[in-house]
Scaffold this motif. Structure first.
Motif, PDB file in Angstrom:
ATOM      1  N   THR A 122       8.820  -1.113  -7.202  1.00  9.23           N
ATOM      2  CA  THR A 122       8.034  -0.263  -6.308  1.00  9.23           C
ATOM      3  C   THR A 122       6.721   0.083  -6.997  1.00  9.23           C
ATOM      4  OG1 THR A 122       8.961   1.825  -7.156  1.00  9.23           O
ATOM      5  CG2 THR A 122      10.124   0.762  -5.329  1.00  9.23           C
ATOM      6  N   GLU A 123       5.718   0.272  -6.188  1.00 12.89           N
ATOM      7  CA  GLU A 123       4.428   0.702  -6.737  1.00 12.89           C
ATOM      8  C   GLU A 123       3.841   1.786  -5.848  1.00 12.89           C
ATOM      9  OE1 GLU A 123       0.285  -0.871  -8.608  1.00 12.89           O
ATOM     10  OE2 GLU A 123       2.171  -1.908  -8.841  1.00 12.89           O
ATOM     11  N   GLU A 124       3.441   2.864  -6.474  1.00 16.43           N
ATOM     12  CA  GLU A 124       2.876   3.999  -5.742  1.00 16.43           C
ATOM     13  C   GLU A 124       1.560   3.601  -5.104  1.00 16.43           C
ATOM     14  OE1 GLU A 124       1.401   8.580  -6.623  1.00 16.43           O
ATOM     15  OE2 GLU A 124       2.690   7.530  -8.064  1.00 16.43           O
ATOM     16  N   ARG A 125       1.395   3.994  -3.845  1.00 21.73           N
ATOM     17  CA  ARG A 125       0.157   3.700  -3.133  1.00 21.73           C
ATOM     18  C   ARG A 125      -0.956   4.617  -3.614  1.00 21.73           C
ATOM     19  NH1 ARG A 125       3.895   3.225   1.468  1.00 21.73           N
ATOM     20  NH2 ARG A 125       3.958   1.049   2.121  1.00 21.73           N
ATOM     21  N   ARG A 126      -2.120   4.012  -3.835  1.00 22.64           N
ATOM     22  CA  ARG A 126      -3.301   4.756  -4.248  1.00 22.64           C
ATOM     23  C   ARG A 126      -4.509   4.212  -3.504  1.00 22.64           C
ATOM     24  NH1 ARG A 126      -3.908   7.176 -10.153  1.00 22.64           N
ATOM     25  NH2 ARG A 126      -1.937   8.289 -10.273  1.00 22.64           N
ATOM     26  N   PHE A 127      -5.663   4.758  -3.836  1.00 18.67           N
ATOM     27  CA  PHE A 127      -6.921   4.229  -3.297  1.00 18.67           C
ATOM     28  C   PHE A 127      -7.707   3.617  -4.446  1.00 18.67           C
ATOM     29  CE2 PHE A 127     -11.206   4.133  -1.691  1.00 18.67           C
ATOM     30  CZ  PHE A 127     -11.009   3.721  -0.388  1.00 18.67           C
ATOM     31  N   PRO A 129      -6.400   0.647  -1.613  1.00 17.39           N
ATOM     32  CA  PRO A 129      -5.036   0.216  -1.295  1.00 17.39           C
ATOM     33  C   PRO A 129      -4.774  -1.229  -1.741  1.00 17.39           C
ATOM     34  CG  PRO A 129      -6.395   0.139   0.670  1.00 17.39           C
ATOM     35  CD  PRO A 129      -7.262   0.725  -0.422  1.00 17.39           C
ATOM     36  N   VAL A 130      -4.488  -1.397  -3.021  1.00 17.58           N
ATOM     37  CA  VAL A 130      -4.270  -2.741  -3.576  1.00 17.58           C
ATOM     38  C   VAL A 130      -2.875  -2.861  -4.176  1.00 17.58           C
ATOM     39  CG1 VAL A 130      -6.702  -3.257  -3.979  1.00 17.58           C
ATOM     40  CG2 VAL A 130      -5.405  -2.021  -5.722  1.00 17.58           C
ATOM     41  N   GLU A 131      -1.929  -2.070  -3.671  1.00 15.78           N
ATOM     42  CA  GLU A 131      -0.582  -2.099  -4.249  1.00 15.78           C
ATOM     43  C   GLU A 131       0.115  -3.446  -4.046  1.00 15.78           C
ATOM     44  OE1 GLU A 131      -0.537  -0.369  -0.169  1.00 15.78           O
ATOM     45  OE2 GLU A 131      -1.534   0.211  -2.030  1.00 15.78           O
ATOM     46  N   GLN A 132      -0.182  -4.140  -2.934  1.00 16.56           N
ATOM     47  CA  GLN A 132       0.454  -5.449  -2.731  1.00 16.56           C
ATOM     48  C   GLN A 132      -0.052  -6.468  -3.744  1.00 16.56           C
ATOM     49  OE1 GLN A 132       2.978  -6.107  -0.886  1.00 16.56           O
ATOM     50  NE2 GLN A 132       3.068  -4.162   0.201  1.00 16.56           N
ATOM     51  N   ALA A 136       2.124  -8.314  -6.670  1.00 16.10           N
ATOM     52  CA  ALA A 136       2.087  -9.767  -6.864  1.00 16.10           C
ATOM     53  C   ALA A 136       1.868 -10.109  -8.333  1.00 16.10           C
ATOM     54  CB  ALA A 136       0.991 -10.391  -6.001  1.00 16.10           C
ATOM     55  N   PHE A 137       0.982  -9.368  -9.008  1.00 20.04           N
ATOM     56  CA  PHE A 137       0.796  -9.560 -10.452  1.00 20.04           C
ATOM     57  C   PHE A 137       2.112  -9.343 -11.191  1.00 20.04           C
ATOM     58  CE2 PHE A 137      -3.956  -8.142 -10.320  1.00 20.04           C
ATOM     59  CZ  PHE A 137      -4.310  -9.407  -9.880  1.00 20.04           C
ATOM     60  N   ALA A 138       2.808  -8.247 -10.847  1.00 17.51           N
ATOM     61  CA  ALA A 138       4.055  -7.912 -11.536  1.00 17.51           C
ATOM     62  C   ALA A 138       5.123  -8.984 -11.317  1.00 17.51           C
ATOM     63  CB  ALA A 138       4.562  -6.553 -11.062  1.00 17.51           C
ATOM     64  N   VAL A 139       5.244  -9.459 -10.087  1.00 19.83           N
ATOM     65  CA  VAL A 139       6.237 -10.498  -9.793  1.00 19.83           C
ATOM     66  C   VAL A 139       5.901 -11.787 -10.525  1.00 19.83           C
ATOM     67  CG1 VAL A 139       7.141 -12.007  -7.973  1.00 19.83           C
ATOM     68  CG2 VAL A 139       6.991  -9.542  -7.599  1.00 19.83           C
ATOM     69  N   SER A 140       4.615 -12.133 -10.587  1.00 19.62           N
ATOM     70  CA  SER A 140       4.209 -13.346 -11.304  1.00 19.62           C
ATOM     71  C   SER A 140       4.602 -13.266 -12.775  1.00 19.62           C
ATOM     72  CB  SER A 140       2.702 -13.547 -11.169  1.00 19.62           C
ATOM     73  OG  SER A 140       2.265 -14.662 -11.899  1.00 19.62           O
ATOM     74  N   VAL A 159      12.001  -7.516   1.962  1.00 17.35           N
ATOM     75  CA  VAL A 159      12.056  -6.306   1.134  1.00 17.35           C
ATOM     76  C   VAL A 159      10.885  -5.368   1.403  1.00 17.35           C
ATOM     77  CG1 VAL A 159      11.858  -5.499  -1.252  1.00 17.35           C
ATOM     78  CG2 VAL A 159      13.488  -7.272  -0.688  1.00 17.35           C
ATOM     79  N   SER A 160       9.732  -5.908   1.766  1.00 17.73           N
ATOM     80  CA  SER A 160       8.573  -5.036   2.020  1.00 17.73           C
ATOM     81  C   SER A 160       8.850  -4.027   3.126  1.00 17.73           C
ATOM     82  CB  SER A 160       7.347  -5.868   2.362  1.00 17.73           C
ATOM     83  OG  SER A 160       7.563  -6.616   3.540  1.00 17.73           O
ATOM     84  N   TYR A 161       9.777  -4.354   4.056  1.00 16.91           N
ATOM     85  CA  TYR A 161      10.109  -3.426   5.135  1.00 16.91           C
ATOM     86  C   TYR A 161      10.811  -2.168   4.630  1.00 16.91           C
ATOM     87  CZ  TYR A 161       9.122  -7.413   8.215  1.00 16.91           C
ATOM     88  OH  TYR A 161       8.522  -8.466   8.860  1.00 16.91           O
TER      89      TYR A 161
END
Length: 216
Positions: A122-127, A129-132, A136-140, A159-161
């Motif tokens: 999980t990643e906290e949403r911030r401004f 909005p580039v959490e996705q 993706a970096f983390a999954v890579s 899972v995003s749902y």
């Protein structure tokens, strides 16, 4: 393993052996994912925006996770049908995607029966909005680390749902509505049923927008 070799074996693995992944290996893979860069303009190294949750398939928490995920997929499917109406099943509509979601609802998600463990990030949403992009970096990073330990991986569908399901946040003890979610199934590839990806020899489609030596 060099970068070219690593890239050729990073294709998704969907058939796993019964061998359980040791906790120290999972910890090392998660540590690599946590070291992935953040796409924010300011440094984020001392801020715990990412959190990791490891589920062992066949356990009560993992069964609860699948149930919540199926409900989330079912709800999203209903929303798509309501939004598109009859256009959902036209050639331009999302009919095939809706059918895929309905298959998950009816038959379950195979990741929860084939993989030894599921890792959610999980990643906290911030401004901004580039959490996705950050996920993706983390999954890579996680995927590359997993391959270096001889593991296989694939993204867990839908899972995003979970980011819209309060039951999920109750399960992982986080406040709802603040986090984006991504998930990866991990395990050792099955020796007989899962073969390493072969190099197709396909070259990437690259356009060089400057004059290169030897090129006219």
């Amino acid at each position: 393993m060099d970068m070219q070799q690593c890239g050729s074996v990073c294709s998704p693995v969907h058939v796993f052996s019964d061998r359980m992944v040791p906790e120290d290996v999972i910890s090392a893979v998660v540590k690599a994912a946590d070291a992935a860069p953040f796409p924010y303009p300011q440094p984020m190294r001392d801020v715990h925006l990412r959190k990791f949750f490891v589920f062992k398939t066949g356990t009560v928490p993992c069964t609860q996770l699948e149930t919540i995920l199926i409900h989330a997929i079912e709800r999203s499917c209903e929303e798509l049908i309501a939004f598109f109406g009859w256009r959902a099943y036209t050639p331009e509509g999302p009919g095939s995607f809706i059918q895929l979601l309905q298959n998950f609802v009816q038959t379950g998600i195979s990741s929860f029966r084939t993989a030894p463990c599921i890792v959610l990030i999980t990643e906290e949403r911030r401004f901004p909005p580039v959490e996705q992009e950050s996920l993706a970096f983390a999954v890579s990073h996680l995927w590359m680390a997993a391959v270096s330990f001889g593991l296989g991986a694939h993204l867990v569908p839908g899972v995003s749902y979970l980011s819209r399901r309060s039951e999920f946040f109750q399960l992982v003890h986080l406040p709802p509505g603040k986090y984006a979610v991504m998930g990866v199934a991990l395990g050792y590839p099955h020796d007989d049923l899962e073969r390493g990806a072969e190099d197709t020899g396909r070259e990437p489609d690259v356009t060089w927008l400057y004059d290169r030596p030897g090129q006219t």
